[in-house]
Write an enzyme that holds these catalytic residues in place. Structure first.
Site, PDB file in Angstrom:
ATOM      1  N   HIS A 136      11.300  -9.293   0.819  1.00  0.00           N
ATOM      2  CA  HIS A 136      11.009  -7.863   0.646  1.00  0.00           C
ATOM      3  C   HIS A 136      12.285  -7.046   0.867  1.00  0.00           C
ATOM      4  CE1 HIS A 136       9.104  -3.944   1.375  1.00  0.00           C
ATOM      5  NE2 HIS A 136       8.061  -4.450   0.733  1.00  0.00           N
TER       6      HIS A 136
ATOM      7  N   PHE B  26       6.781   2.056  -4.168  1.00  0.00           N
ATOM      8  CA  PHE B  26       8.166   2.245  -3.732  1.00  0.00           C
ATOM      9  C   PHE B  26       8.741   3.627  -4.056  1.00  0.00           C
ATOM     10  CE2 PHE B  26       7.888  -2.420  -4.078  1.00  0.00           C
ATOM     11  CZ  PHE B  26       8.317  -2.787  -2.812  1.00  0.00           C
TER      12      PHE B  26
ATOM     13  N   ASP C  78       0.847  -1.187   0.000  1.00  0.00           N
ATOM     14  CA  ASP C  78       0.000   0.000   0.000  1.00  0.00           C
ATOM     15  C   ASP C  78       0.884   1.239   0.000  1.00  0.00           C
ATOM     16  OD1 ASP C  78       0.821  -0.159   2.637  1.00  0.00           O
ATOM     17  OD2 ASP C  78      -1.164   0.033   3.506  1.00  0.00           O
TER      18      ASP C  78
ATOM     19  N   TYR D 179       2.909   4.771   0.802  1.00  0.00           N
ATOM     20  CA  TYR D 179       3.539   5.365   1.972  1.00  0.00           C
ATOM     21  C   TYR D 179       2.500   6.210   2.713  1.00  0.00           C
ATOM     22  CZ  TYR D 179       8.033   4.222  -0.266  1.00  0.00           C
ATOM     23  OH  TYR D 179       9.102   3.574  -0.846  1.00  0.00           O
TER      24      TYR D 179
END
Length: 216
Positions: free
Chosen positions: A183, A78, A65, A67
């Site tokens: 991740h 990202f 989701d 920031y």
């Protein structure tokens, strides 16, 4: 909210945009914008599609989701705007690429080359990560992944972390390359993201199939 989505995508997703769940989702998201602080700003929600039309998709990078801090989210997974400090996960992505330390965390240049920077959930309440999960965004973005898989050929899907890897079943492995790794978060990057070689492997695959490589 007037859903403004890039023309190629609008054509491909026409049936999805007309479904009852999507109408209810947009109504709910509208009410959340009216009642509190939500990121990104409304005009940036579908930015990933704006910068990367459907017919240009070569790589899909899936985030969870947006920031949730002030000024960070601008509709690309990202990525952050030029003036915002580079977040830790993105810093690890840059480390894996091996580039000299970048001055900006803005990934628009990737998107313009055909990298779909797709969050599974496209909005979030300020300072409440995961707060807009289960509203219906995941149904929509799962449909996006499925459309790319079904209608395109030779796309690279980069699935980092357990959440993204749950989407693997939506992708036809006979037509596309799927690469998985932990991740890039500082909590897990050292467990196999750093050293995974995904950016090199993606470009090798694209070039093998007569598609231009990405300048990461």
């Amino acid at each position: 909210m007037n859903v403004q989505i890039e023309a190629d995508w609008k054509a491909v997703l026409k049936s999805e945009l007309g479904k009852e769940y999507f109408t209810e989702l947009i109504d709910e998201v509208n009410s959340l914008y009216l009642s509190g602080v939500v990121y990104p700003s409304q005009e940036l929600i579908f930015n990933a599609f704006t910068y990367c039309p459907f017919t240009k998709v070569k790589v899909v990078i899936l985030g969870q989701d947006p920031y949730h801090g002030f000024g960070q989210a601008h509709g690309l997974a990202f990525s952050v705007p030029d003036e915002i400090k580079i977040p830790p996960s993105l810093m690890n992505i840059y480390k894996e690429i091996g580039n000299s330390l970048p001055l900006s965390g803005n990934l628009v240049p990737w998107a313009e080359q055909g990298v779909l920077l797709l969050n599974s959930t496209l909005t979030v309440t300020a300072h409440q990560p995961g707060s807009h999960q289960k509203l219906g965004w995941e149904t929509f973005t799962d449909a996006v992944i499925s459309k790319v898989s079904d209608k395109q050929k030779h796309v690279v899907f980069l699935l980092w972390g357990a959440f993204a890897q749950k989407k693997e079943g939506l992708i036809d492995h006979t037509k596309h390359l799927v690469l998985t790794a932990p991740h890039p978060s500082p909590l897990s990057a050292h467990r196999g993201f750093l050293g995974c070689g995904h950016f090199r492997k993606a470009n090798e695959y694209l070039e093998k199939h007569k598609r231009s490589a990405i300048t990461w």
